[in-house]
Scaffold this active site. Structure first.
Site, PDB file in Angstrom:
ATOM      1  N   ARG A 107      51.189  23.505  34.676  1.00 56.69           N
ATOM      2  CA  ARG A 107      51.948  23.571  35.928  1.00 56.69           C
ATOM      3  C   ARG A 107      52.388  25.019  36.079  1.00 56.69           C
ATOM      4  NH1 ARG A 107      56.389  19.513  38.434  1.00 56.69           N
ATOM      5  NH2 ARG A 107      54.409  18.535  38.963  1.00 56.69           N
ATOM      6  N   HIS A 134      48.142  20.119  44.295  1.00 56.25           N
ATOM      7  CA  HIS A 134      48.656  19.119  43.336  1.00 56.25           C
ATOM      8  C   HIS A 134      47.650  17.961  43.272  1.00 56.25           C
ATOM      9  CE1 HIS A 134      51.361  17.167  40.764  1.00 56.25           C
ATOM     10  NE2 HIS A 134      52.349  16.863  41.574  1.00 56.25           N
ATOM     11  N   GLN A 137      48.441  14.317  41.816  1.00 58.09           N
ATOM     12  CA  GLN A 137      49.322  13.497  42.646  1.00 58.09           C
ATOM     13  C   GLN A 137      48.526  12.688  43.669  1.00 58.09           C
ATOM     14  OE1 GLN A 137      52.928  13.347  42.593  1.00 58.09           O
ATOM     15  NE2 GLN A 137      52.358  11.555  43.766  1.00 58.09           N
ATOM     16  N   CYS A 264      55.820  11.969  46.884  1.00 55.98           N
ATOM     17  CA  CYS A 264      55.487  12.234  45.478  1.00 55.98           C
ATOM     18  C   CYS A 264      56.710  12.276  44.579  1.00 55.98           C
ATOM     19  CB  CYS A 264      54.695  13.531  45.369  1.00 55.98           C
ATOM     20  SG  CYS A 264      55.623  15.012  45.837  1.00 55.98           S
ATOM     21  N   ARG A 292      50.798   7.785  38.592  1.00 56.66           N
ATOM     22  CA  ARG A 292      50.516   9.080  37.969  1.00 56.66           C
ATOM     23  C   ARG A 292      49.957   8.864  36.564  1.00 56.66           C
ATOM     24  NH1 ARG A 292      53.140  13.585  39.670  1.00 56.66           N
ATOM     25  NH2 ARG A 292      51.631  14.614  38.298  1.00 56.66           N
TER      26      ARG A 292
HETATM   27  N1   CP Z   1      55.579  14.359  41.741  1.00 54.62           N
HETATM   28  C1   CP Z   1      55.697  15.216  40.707  1.00 54.62           C
HETATM   29  O1   CP Z   1      54.809  15.996  40.373  1.00 54.62           O
HETATM   30  O2   CP Z   1      56.884  15.085  40.025  1.00 54.62           O
HETATM   31  P1   CP Z   1      57.436  16.063  38.909  1.00 54.62           P
HETATM   32  O3   CP Z   1      57.727  17.384  39.545  1.00 54.62           O
HETATM   33  O4   CP Z   1      58.693  15.372  38.407  1.00 54.62           O
HETATM   34  O5   CP Z   1      56.414  16.213  37.813  1.00 54.62           O
HETATM   35  N1  NVA Z   2      55.928  20.305  46.946  1.00 53.59           N
HETATM   36  C1  NVA Z   2      56.757  20.036  45.792  1.00 53.59           C
HETATM   37  C2  NVA Z   2      56.157  18.952  44.961  1.00 53.59           C
HETATM   38  C3  NVA Z   2      56.957  18.580  43.751  1.00 53.59           C
HETATM   39  C4  NVA Z   2      56.296  17.539  42.915  1.00 53.59           C
HETATM   40  C5  NVA Z   2      56.927  21.313  44.985  1.00 53.59           C
HETATM   41  O1  NVA Z   2      55.957  22.060  44.812  1.00 53.59           O
HETATM   42  O2  NVA Z   2      58.048  21.570  44.520  1.00 53.59           O
END
Ligand code: CP
Ligand code: NVA
Length: 306
Positions: A107, A134, A137, A264, A292
């Site tokens: 990430r 993402h 997701q 999400c 997930r």
């Molecule tokens: N939806 C998602 O990616 O959640 P987190 O940021 O908690 O991993």
């Molecule tokens: N768009 C959001 C998604 C979090 C899971 C972000 O990037 O923070």
């Protein structure tokens, strides 16, 4: 070497197979304790490293539990605790970790860093969210919709709010699964045009509006996400600009009867979605969160199968 960096990189038939496997691995362990290893321990003897430059609840726990259920082992590293945080290059980090682990999930703040890691290393790499996309997701989201009886081919999915990283992966998946995507954003918050054009070039149906109502009209699914993503700096301006795009009961009424609401998570009730919608009968956000786990187990298996 199979990386899972963006849905646009993966052939439609393989994404379809991953989604089918996600449903199968979920069904095969229905009712089991969460720590029990799946039959056959498909990823026994494999180690997954997870690197986080940004916060996470779902991605962190679902990959960790998922890899354990597959019979593999896991390690979680916060980038700030690694030499990466003191200036060691992505490329050197990738080469070193490739000597220790079998697969990495990252990430990252910058999408290009995940690509650079994948190119420099010699192990499969999974994108666990970047500023650009993402993909994991959206696989969980599509699994959730199919479980709820939606036929993806021909369905209309409405994205309402910021044209952000999660929206980008919905765009990528549109030509792969055959749904049409109606994106409603304020001016200045549009989804990336290059992704829209690429999806359209692959016969994806992508419609863009600067109105939440036009996006939601006739939708089978309405999707929302935070108005302030990780790394966004102008929170006050974003909240003000995006406020008219909150998904509330009135907007859900513009969609088809029984339309499903997805998000999400993490969510901000009263900002991008009203409590009545996200906590209401049309919301599937916790099934979506659970998926997930199952979707990513299928992705891990796909990456590591020869
Ligand atoms: N939806 C998602 O990616 O959640 P987190 O940021 O908690 O991993
Ligand atoms: N768009 C959001 C998604 C979090 C899971 C972000 O990037 O923070």
């Amino acid at each position: 070497m199979k990386h899972f960096l963006d849905l646009s990189d993966v052939p439609a038939s393989e994404l379809r197979a991953i989604l089918d496997d996600a449903k199968a691995v979920k069904a095969a362990r229905a009712g089991w304790p969460k720590g029990r290893v799946d039959r056959g321990a498909p990823l026994a003897d494999h180690v997954l490293a997870m690197i986080f430059e940004k916060s996470s609840t779902r991605t962190r726990t679902s990959f960790d539990v998922g890899m354990r259920q597959l019979g593999g082992q896991t390690m979680i590293m916060n980038a700030g605790d690694m030499q990466l945080g003191r200036g060691e290059t992505i490329e050197d980090t990738a080469k070193v970790l490739s000597r220790f682990v079998d697969i990495a999930m990252i990430r990252a703040n910058n999408h290009d860093d995940v690509v650079a890691f994948a190119e420099a290393g010699s192990i499969p790499v999974i994108n666990g969210l970047t500023d650009k996309s993402h993909p994991c997701q959206i696989m969980a989201d599509l699994q959730t919709l199919e479980e709820l009886g939606i036929t993806l081919k021909g369905a209309r999915i409405a994205w309402v709010g910021d044209g952000n990283n999660v929206c980008a992966s919905f765009i990528d998946a549109a030509p792969k699964f055959g749904y049409s995507l109606a994106i409603g954003t304020p001016e200045g918050y549009e989804a990336p045009q290059d992704r829209i054009e690429r999806a359209r070039a692959e016969q994806g149906s992508i419609f863009t509006y600067n109105s939440p109502g036009l996006a939601a009209a006739g939708a089978d699914v309405i999707v929302a996400d935070t108005f302030v993503s990780m790394g966004d700096k102008d929170a006050d301006k974003r909240l003000a600009d995006l406020a008219p795009f909150m998904v509330d009961d009135q907007l859900m009424d513009a969609a088809n009867v029984g339309a499903i609401f997805l998000h999400c998570l993490p969510a901000h009730r009263g900002e991008e979605v009203s409590a009545s919608v996200i906590d209401g009968p049309q919301s599937a956000v916790f099934d979506e969160a659970e998926n997930r786990l199952h979707a990513q187990k299928a992705i891990l298996k796909w990456c590591l199968e020869s």
